[in-house]
Scaffold this active site. Structure first.
Site, mmCIF file in Angstrom:
data_model
loop_
_atom_site.group_PDB
_atom_site.id
_atom_site.type_symbol
_atom_site.label_atom_id
_atom_site.label_comp_id
_atom_site.label_asym_id
_atom_site.label_seq_id
_atom_site.Cartn_x
_atom_site.Cartn_y
_atom_site.Cartn_z
ATOM 1 N N CYS A 198 -20.384 -14.083 -4.887
ATOM 2 C CA CYS A 198 -21.384 -13.421 -4.050
ATOM 3 C C CYS A 198 -22.810 -13.867 -4.368
ATOM 4 C CB CYS A 198 -21.293 -11.904 -4.213
ATOM 5 S SG CYS A 198 -19.793 -11.187 -3.515
ATOM 6 N N ASP A 245 0.832 -1.206 0.000
ATOM 7 C CA ASP A 245 0.000 0.000 0.000
ATOM 8 C C ASP A 245 0.864 1.252 0.000
ATOM 9 O OD1 ASP A 245 -2.353 1.433 0.020
ATOM 10 O OD2 ASP A 245 -2.663 1.301 2.173
ATOM 11 N N CYS A 274 -14.594 2.409 8.470
ATOM 12 C CA CYS A 274 -15.895 1.748 8.599
ATOM 13 C C CYS A 274 -15.735 0.281 8.213
ATOM 14 C CB CYS A 274 -16.914 2.433 7.685
ATOM 15 S SG CYS A 274 -18.568 1.701 7.706
ATOM 16 N N CYS A 285 -24.072 -6.174 1.669
ATOM 17 C CA CYS A 285 -23.159 -5.034 1.808
ATOM 18 C C CYS A 285 -23.750 -3.765 1.195
ATOM 19 C CB CYS A 285 -21.795 -5.361 1.197
ATOM 20 S SG CYS A 285 -21.815 -5.766 -0.559
ATOM 21 N N CYS A 301 -26.547 -12.245 -3.182
ATOM 22 C CA CYS A 301 -26.451 -11.499 -1.919
ATOM 23 C C CYS A 301 -26.229 -10.011 -2.178
ATOM 24 C CB CYS A 301 -25.299 -12.060 -1.082
ATOM 25 S SG CYS A 301 -25.055 -11.219 0.504
ATOM 26 N N CYS A 313 -24.667 -0.383 3.867
ATOM 27 C CA CYS A 313 -23.776 0.784 3.802
ATOM 28 C C CYS A 313 -24.512 2.035 4.278
ATOM 29 C CB CYS A 313 -23.276 0.988 2.374
ATOM 30 S SG CYS A 313 -22.173 2.416 2.224
#
Length: 360
Positions: free
Chosen positions: A193, A138, A246, A199, A196, A203
């Protein structure tokens, strides 16, 4: 012809395991598909103030330009989850507590992972002699998630995070760009996924605008970490008690039911940050902030934005004498940014108290 490189790759994976990495994979350097997705993200302006994402030209998409001679990438994955998911939910559910993204509770991961990758590279150098390499975590224009996906370390979730089958998504990534022609691992398909949408629905700011598409300008991690100015007023109430990042989209992900706790002592919470109250952290002096965030990813936020974020959290907390007193104590802070958010928080509480008094 390929047998020696295959054996070397297996040795690299063995060394990686001994260095406590949870997985090591090899990626090719063809990032054409990821490049197209990333450029669409930039064109939409979803990167907000993260101007660094638009810099460096093709170096981000062509590893051989960033590190000349690169023909393969050694990708590493390391879990960071410091506590059970239930403990995280309890912290989020208490509006008087400060919620910090769990990756930031311990020591800064950048240096730890880079040091460990350097050890791995030097072991390899001892085995085969000098070779070309460079270590990242990163810390440069590197498409970490696409490379890790190509190396078989995870698949994309609809929240745009990478997910590992047996370990979920609470992990860090690191890379070694190398001129060794190591055989690549088979990439995982884009996603598992299915239908689904957990998420997207959870949010708080609706930052996941569609499956696999994130408008970072609305993401709480962006708003509390990357954004340098005022947090948009219409988004402040949605932030709740989240003062640094978060984890909501990860908390609801079914794949994280199997998430494993980290084995790294350096990733465990320090200074009681996993259970600290908003009032307690808002009372820190700048000297306390610097002392207690030393060696932490939180340090890059700076004291001014730390207070900005906490003021928003206090504005979203239930009105109480402690909360109001804490906010009033910062009403004349030297920073205009802090004063603005404190004033907003106090005005919000004043309005709530008037409504409550009228109702009774």
């Amino acid at each position: 012809m390929n047998a020696p490189w295959t054996a070397l790759k297996q040795q690299i994976q063995t060394w990686g395991k001994a260095l406590s990495f949870d997985a090591i994979g090899i990626a090719s350097i063809d990032l054409n598909a990821a490049s197209a997705r990333f450029k669409r993200f930039l064109a939409a302006g979803w990167h907000g103030q993260m101007d660094y994402l638009a810099k460096h030209g093709e170096k981000r998409f062509r590893p051989e330009l960033l590190v000349p001679g690169t023909v393969s990438v050694i990708c590493a994955r390391l879990n960071y989850l410091p506590e059970p998911l239930q403990a995280m939910r309890q912290a989020l559910g208490d509006p008087n507590r400060a919620y910090l993204s769990r990756y930031a509770l311990g020591r800064d991961y950048h240096k730890l992972i880079k040091r460990r990758l350097l050890v791995l590279a030097r072991k390899l150098e001892e085995r085969i002699g000098p070779f070309g390499y460079r270590v990242f975590c990163d810390s440069a224009p590197v498409l970490e998630k696409p490379l890790a996906q190509q190396a078989g370390l995870g698949f994309y979730g609809k929240h745009t995070n990478l997910i590992a089958f047996q370990q979920g998504s609470f992990f860090f990534l690191g890379e070694i760009y190398t001129d060794l022609p190591l055989p690549p691992d088979p990439p995982l398909p884009k996603s598992y996924c299915g239908s689904c949408r957990a998420c997207l629905e959870v949010c708080p700011t609706q930052a996941i605008v569609a499956p696999y598409q994130l408008d970072a300008r609305r993401c709480i991690s962006y708003l509390t970490i990357e954004l340098h100015g005022p947090i948009p007023e219409e988004l402040r109430p949605k932030i709740g008690n989240r003062v640094f990042g978060c984890d909501d989209c990860q908390l609801v992900c079914p794949w994280n039911r199997k998430a494993q706790l980290t084995k790294e002592p350096d990733f465990l919470p320090r200074h009681g940050l996993e259970k600290a109250s908003l009032v307690e952290l808002f009372a820190w002096s700048e000297a306390e902030f610097l002392a207690k965030t030393e060696g932490s990813a939180i340090r890059r936020l700076g004291y001014e934005r730390w207070l900005r974020n906490l003021a928003v959290g206090l504005g979203n907390a239930p009105p109480s004498l402690k909360v109001l007193s804490a906010l009033k104590a910062r009403l004349n802070h030297p920073s205009a940014l802090v004063r603005e958010h404190v004033s907003w928080a106090l005005a919000k509480h004043t309005a709530q108290l008037k409504t409550s008094a009228t109702a009774t």
